[in-house]
Design a protein around this motif. Structure first.
Motif, PDB file in Angstrom:
ATOM      1  N   PRO A  29       8.546 -73.960  -6.517  1.00 49.14           N
ATOM      2  CA  PRO A  29       9.968 -74.179  -6.246  1.00 49.14           C
ATOM      3  C   PRO A  29      10.356 -75.645  -6.483  1.00 49.14           C
ATOM      4  CG  PRO A  29       8.982 -72.845  -4.515  1.00 49.14           C
ATOM      5  CD  PRO A  29       7.854 -73.334  -5.386  1.00 49.14           C
ATOM      6  N   SER A  30      11.594 -75.871  -6.854  1.00 50.47           N
ATOM      7  CA  SER A  30      12.049 -77.215  -7.235  1.00 50.47           C
ATOM      8  C   SER A  30      11.977 -78.232  -6.097  1.00 50.47           C
ATOM      9  CB  SER A  30      13.471 -77.151  -7.786  1.00 50.47           C
ATOM     10  OG  SER A  30      14.354 -76.648  -6.802  1.00 50.47           O
ATOM     11  N   ASN A  31      11.964 -77.778  -4.860  1.00 49.26           N
ATOM     12  CA  ASN A  31      11.910 -78.725  -3.739  1.00 49.26           C
ATOM     13  C   ASN A  31      10.478 -79.108  -3.348  1.00 49.26           C
ATOM     14  OD1 ASN A  31      11.427 -76.125  -2.732  1.00 49.26           O
ATOM     15  ND2 ASN A  31      12.279 -76.609  -0.719  1.00 49.26           N
ATOM     16  N   TRP A  32       9.472 -78.588  -4.054  1.00 43.77           N
ATOM     17  CA  TRP A  32       8.082 -78.953  -3.785  1.00 43.77           C
ATOM     18  C   TRP A  32       7.739 -80.256  -4.488  1.00 43.77           C
ATOM     19  CZ3 TRP A  32       4.027 -74.496  -3.786  1.00 43.77           C
ATOM     20  CH2 TRP A  32       4.426 -73.505  -2.876  1.00 43.77           C
ATOM     21  N   THR A  33       6.813 -81.006  -3.913  1.00 46.56           N
ATOM     22  CA  THR A  33       6.367 -82.257  -4.535  1.00 46.56           C
ATOM     23  C   THR A  33       5.092 -82.073  -5.355  1.00 46.56           C
ATOM     24  OG1 THR A  33       5.164 -82.855  -2.525  1.00 46.56           O
ATOM     25  CG2 THR A  33       7.427 -83.690  -2.754  1.00 46.56           C
ATOM     26  N   SER A  34       4.440 -80.922  -5.236  1.00 52.11           N
ATOM     27  CA  SER A  34       3.248 -80.642  -6.042  1.00 52.11           C
ATOM     28  C   SER A  34       3.228 -79.156  -6.385  1.00 52.11           C
ATOM     29  CB  SER A  34       1.969 -81.035  -5.298  1.00 52.11           C
ATOM     30  OG  SER A  34       1.822 -80.263  -4.130  1.00 52.11           O
ATOM     31  N   ALA A  72     -12.273 -69.256  -0.654  1.00 53.95           N
ATOM     32  CA  ALA A  72     -12.040 -70.535   0.020  1.00 53.95           C
ATOM     33  C   ALA A  72     -13.199 -71.512  -0.134  1.00 53.95           C
ATOM     34  CB  ALA A  72     -11.746 -70.291   1.498  1.00 53.95           C
ATOM     35  N   GLU A  73     -14.393 -71.024  -0.455  1.00 55.86           N
ATOM     36  CA  GLU A  73     -15.544 -71.912  -0.606  1.00 55.86           C
ATOM     37  C   GLU A  73     -15.594 -72.594  -1.976  1.00 55.86           C
ATOM     38  OE1 GLU A  73     -16.891 -67.807  -1.878  1.00 55.86           O
ATOM     39  OE2 GLU A  73     -15.594 -68.640  -0.348  1.00 55.86           O
ATOM     40  N   HIS A  74     -14.677 -72.232  -2.874  1.00 54.52           N
ATOM     41  CA  HIS A  74     -14.630 -72.796  -4.225  1.00 54.52           C
ATOM     42  C   HIS A  74     -13.495 -73.812  -4.345  1.00 54.52           C
ATOM     43  CE1 HIS A  74     -16.368 -68.674  -4.769  1.00 54.52           C
ATOM     44  NE2 HIS A  74     -17.298 -69.429  -5.312  1.00 54.52           N
ATOM     45  N   PRO A  75     -13.549 -74.656  -5.375  1.00 46.20           N
ATOM     46  CA  PRO A  75     -12.414 -75.558  -5.603  1.00 46.20           C
ATOM     47  C   PRO A  75     -11.146 -74.736  -5.862  1.00 46.20           C
ATOM     48  CG  PRO A  75     -14.290 -76.213  -6.950  1.00 46.20           C
ATOM     49  CD  PRO A  75     -14.633 -74.883  -6.339  1.00 46.20           C
ATOM     50  N   PRO A  76      -9.996 -75.198  -5.403  1.00 43.00           N
ATOM     51  CA  PRO A  76      -8.767 -74.433  -5.625  1.00 43.00           C
ATOM     52  C   PRO A  76      -8.404 -74.351  -7.109  1.00 43.00           C
ATOM     53  CG  PRO A  76      -8.282 -76.545  -4.596  1.00 43.00           C
ATOM     54  CD  PRO A  76      -9.768 -76.432  -4.659  1.00 43.00           C
ATOM     55  N   ILE A  77      -7.657 -73.315  -7.445  1.00 43.76           N
ATOM     56  CA  ILE A  77      -7.160 -73.116  -8.809  1.00 43.76           C
ATOM     57  C   ILE A  77      -5.720 -73.615  -8.858  1.00 43.76           C
ATOM     58  CG2 ILE A  77      -6.493 -71.379 -10.538  1.00 43.76           C
ATOM     59  CD1 ILE A  77      -9.425 -71.264 -10.388  1.00 43.76           C
ATOM     60  N   TYR A  78      -5.428 -74.496  -9.805  1.00 42.01           N
ATOM     61  CA  TYR A  78      -4.053 -74.958  -9.990  1.00 42.01           C
ATOM     62  C   TYR A  78      -3.557 -74.729 -11.414  1.00 42.01           C
ATOM     63  CZ  TYR A  78      -6.516 -79.132 -11.636  1.00 42.01           C
ATOM     64  OH  TYR A  78      -7.360 -79.988 -12.290  1.00 42.01           O
ATOM     65  N   SER A  79      -4.451 -74.322 -12.312  1.00 38.04           N
ATOM     66  CA  SER A  79      -4.059 -74.021 -13.686  1.00 38.04           C
ATOM     67  C   SER A  79      -4.971 -72.924 -14.218  1.00 38.04           C
ATOM     68  CB  SER A  79      -4.184 -75.274 -14.560  1.00 38.04           C
ATOM     69  OG  SER A  79      -3.924 -74.970 -15.916  1.00 38.04           O
TER      70      SER A  79
END
Length: 95
Positions: A29-34, A72-79
């Motif tokens: 959403p546009s109001n998020w900073t990340s 949750a035990e793995h690095p998060p996915i962001y892409s």
């Protein structure tokens, strides 16, 4: 190591078809900073494909029907990008 708990689910509302190298994780959403950081993520594919995760240049091969998931035990996915065109897929994530 701490335990991460997600707050909300998002994902495919119906089967999708890939466009080569297009990001499948939507913009936040546009109001998020990340952007989204998924602590749980699952990808289901109906054809062999290769994927790029978190901006890495080394693709991972995912056999048709094999899918890919993290917890949750793995690095998060962001892409998450599918290298090939026309791959039927669905995905879901918890952030």
């Amino acid at each position: 190591m701490g335990f991460r708990i997600g707050s909300y689910y998002i994902g495919s509302s119906e089967p999708q078809i890939s466009i080569a190298n297009e990001e499948i994780i939507p913009s936040p959403p546009s109001n998020w900073t990340s952007g989204y950081n998924f602590v749980y993520f699952t990808f289901n594919n109906d054809a062999d494909c290769t994927v790029l995760i978190n901006g890495k240049d080394e693709p991972l091969f995912v056999r048709s029907g094999q899918g890919f998931s993290i917890g949750a035990e793995h690095p998060p996915i962001y892409s998450f990008k599918i290298v090939e065109d026309s791959i039927p897929f669905t995905w879901a994530g918890i952030y």
